[in-house]
Write a protein that holds these residues in place. Sequence first.
Motif, mmCIF file in Angstrom:
data_model
loop_
_atom_site.group_PDB
_atom_site.id
_atom_site.type_symbol
_atom_site.label_atom_id
_atom_site.label_comp_id
_atom_site.label_asym_id
_atom_site.label_seq_id
_atom_site.Cartn_x
_atom_site.Cartn_y
_atom_site.Cartn_z
ATOM 1 N N THR A 17 0.804 -1.227 0.000
ATOM 2 C CA THR A 17 0.000 0.000 0.000
ATOM 3 C C THR A 17 0.839 1.280 0.000
ATOM 4 N N SER A 18 2.039 1.238 0.633
ATOM 5 C CA SER A 18 2.867 2.447 0.621
ATOM 6 C C SER A 18 4.338 2.085 0.508
ATOM 7 N N SER A 37 5.394 7.593 -0.150
ATOM 8 C CA SER A 37 4.462 7.688 -1.271
ATOM 9 C C SER A 37 3.528 6.477 -1.252
ATOM 10 N N LYS A 38 2.356 6.636 -1.838
ATOM 11 C CA LYS A 38 1.479 5.479 -2.045
ATOM 12 C C LYS A 38 2.135 4.572 -3.089
ATOM 13 N N THR A 39 1.924 3.277 -2.960
ATOM 14 C CA THR A 39 2.510 2.338 -3.925
ATOM 15 C C THR A 39 1.708 2.325 -5.221
ATOM 16 N N ARG A 40 0.386 2.372 -5.089
ATOM 17 C CA ARG A 40 -0.505 2.247 -6.258
ATOM 18 C C ARG A 40 -0.225 0.956 -7.045
#
Lengths: 330, 330
Positions: A17-18, A37-40
């Motif tokens: 998730t991050s 940061s968000k992983t996306r």
Amino acid sequence: MMDLENDLAIGVDLGATSMYAAVVDVTTGARLGEAKSKTRADLGAEAVTARVTKAVKSAIKKSGAKRSQLVGVGVGVPGPVLTQQGVVISLTNMGESWDSFPLADQLTYGLGLPVTVDNDVNVGAVGEHRFGAGRGARDMIAMFVGTGLGGGIILNGRLHAGFRGSAGEVGHMILQAGGVLCGCGERGHAEAYASRTGIEKAINTAIAEGETSVIPELMEAEGRSILVSSVLDRAYEMGDAVTVAAIHAAQEYLGLLIASCVNLLDPEVIVVGGGMVERMGDAYLVPVREVAYQHFLNKNDMQSVRIVPAELGDASGAVGAAVLAYQRLG
Amino acid sequence: MMDLENDLAIGVDLGATSMYAAVVDVTTGARLGEAKSKTRADLGAEAVTARVTKAVKSAIKKSGAKRSQLVGVGVGVPGPVLTQQGVVISLTNMGESWDSFPLADQLTYGLGLPVTVDNDVNVGAVGEHRFGAGRGARDMIAMFVGTGLGGGIILNGRLHAGFRGSAGEVGHMILQAGGVLCGCGERGHAEAYASRTGIEKAINTAIAEGETSVIPELMEAEGRSILVSSVLDRAYEMGDAVTVAAIHAAQEYLGLLIASCVNLLDPEVIVVGGGMVERMGDAYLVPVREVAYQHFLNKNDMQSVRIVPAELGDASGAVGAAVLAYQRLG
């Protein structure tokens, strides 16, 4: 302001998730610049790799480090890796685009720095050994109790990867032959008992069998359909018998697992981290130690094998990844 | 006839009933002279030490080796040892005179050669690694299935002694939480299931519960009051259901134990020795492998972790003790 004598490496903890990247002074453990940061993961491996590249560049910029001071980049990922090649085998929680993904090469291409990759639990173990609760130990085992139950082994001061690179899978040591089904498909493994998933399963089973618990009403009050940590913590604080029994059982199994590892390897210290321990601290380990010590074969000197909580929390992964980068690329 | 370039050491396997000493060429594993003798544990530690001295001198004489060719003496004993000091901690089956007995010093006094001491299972592991079934492996675990269940660990080609010198106690890893009582006083340990003692206990329990078995009549026919190996073997050959089930259960637990060790350490090879395996050979390991492989977390490449029978039989202890002497004293 940078000391040119410093040995710096970048560590990245890449989660489902991050992600978190930090420039780490590998002689002191200090983090000189960091980026989150968000992983996306939904975007796929290539796009996530671009986001890692961006986070690393941002951390370097914030640190003020010069390129010449940076030995390289270490990345911890949530799954198995072919370490020598820097290739991810698979990341179950992040989609099929990661199958056989050459993460090290892709990052080197984007960053112009050498990159090493290992699994998140191994890099966490290295972090705790170098700058956390295992400082100075020759032989150490780290265990991380979260949704799963993973481990990393330090022998003679170095990460023990194993013949096939798959050492440290403490969650799949057998504690109850023929017992509860584990996520891996086999029965009786430690992870099925001592992880957060094991605790949830024990609570759900007890409730399904008609035992009274505050859990269902807490979940309804919070509008939750799954048993999140906050609900679990609240039920435990309230002394809910089902929750207390489930957590105590998990602690006992963790104690048995530690005893198995100590009787086999006789390390100096066992470091226990992960969500459950971070929230409850050393209190979580009191019953764990009691069971473990009881099962040590060598009891004469049992106090000398320390069982201690991890110290670095979320930072262990990035710090350990940086240390691994320094060891392998420096 | 001796080659002056040879590297020779003396290995001694000191058991509760008999002892075996051999002059070993540590570059080839050849035994150049040997001596066997009763231990006579009833005489006490000092008298037994004198008998060991005599056996070693006899083996040297038969070998034709010159003193200058001999690096030193290694001794394997059936119990825990303070390796650095060469002091026996205790030998449960050989009487209290062994408690804290300075065996290395006493033998050096009588032989004029440096002496190193370790436990019998560790020296057996070293023997199998250097000249037996584990040849060439970097990381190896040896397990010896007899009355008890012991193990020795080789990491990076060397014996892994552990922080307190008590590594390798595979018999006291937990396989069945809360299960059968082990000789050590705790429940559910591997030794209580996978050793010869575990097999006997399972057979006795089944008979006590009214199951039909040929064992009682075989014991009567042989005039035995205890379940000796020959009776066990005969009952197994006859297909006695109680015996077959008990041995099969022991094999399954051994498979689970091996899986726990592989999931933790990921070695190249597991070597299994001891009475049960020596008598039945590789056939004993067929069901063991099946269970072990099923529980490996890393199944992709599972054939690469070999599970093989020991090759040196009774000689592994003396040969391994000689190799340890060469490594530590050479």
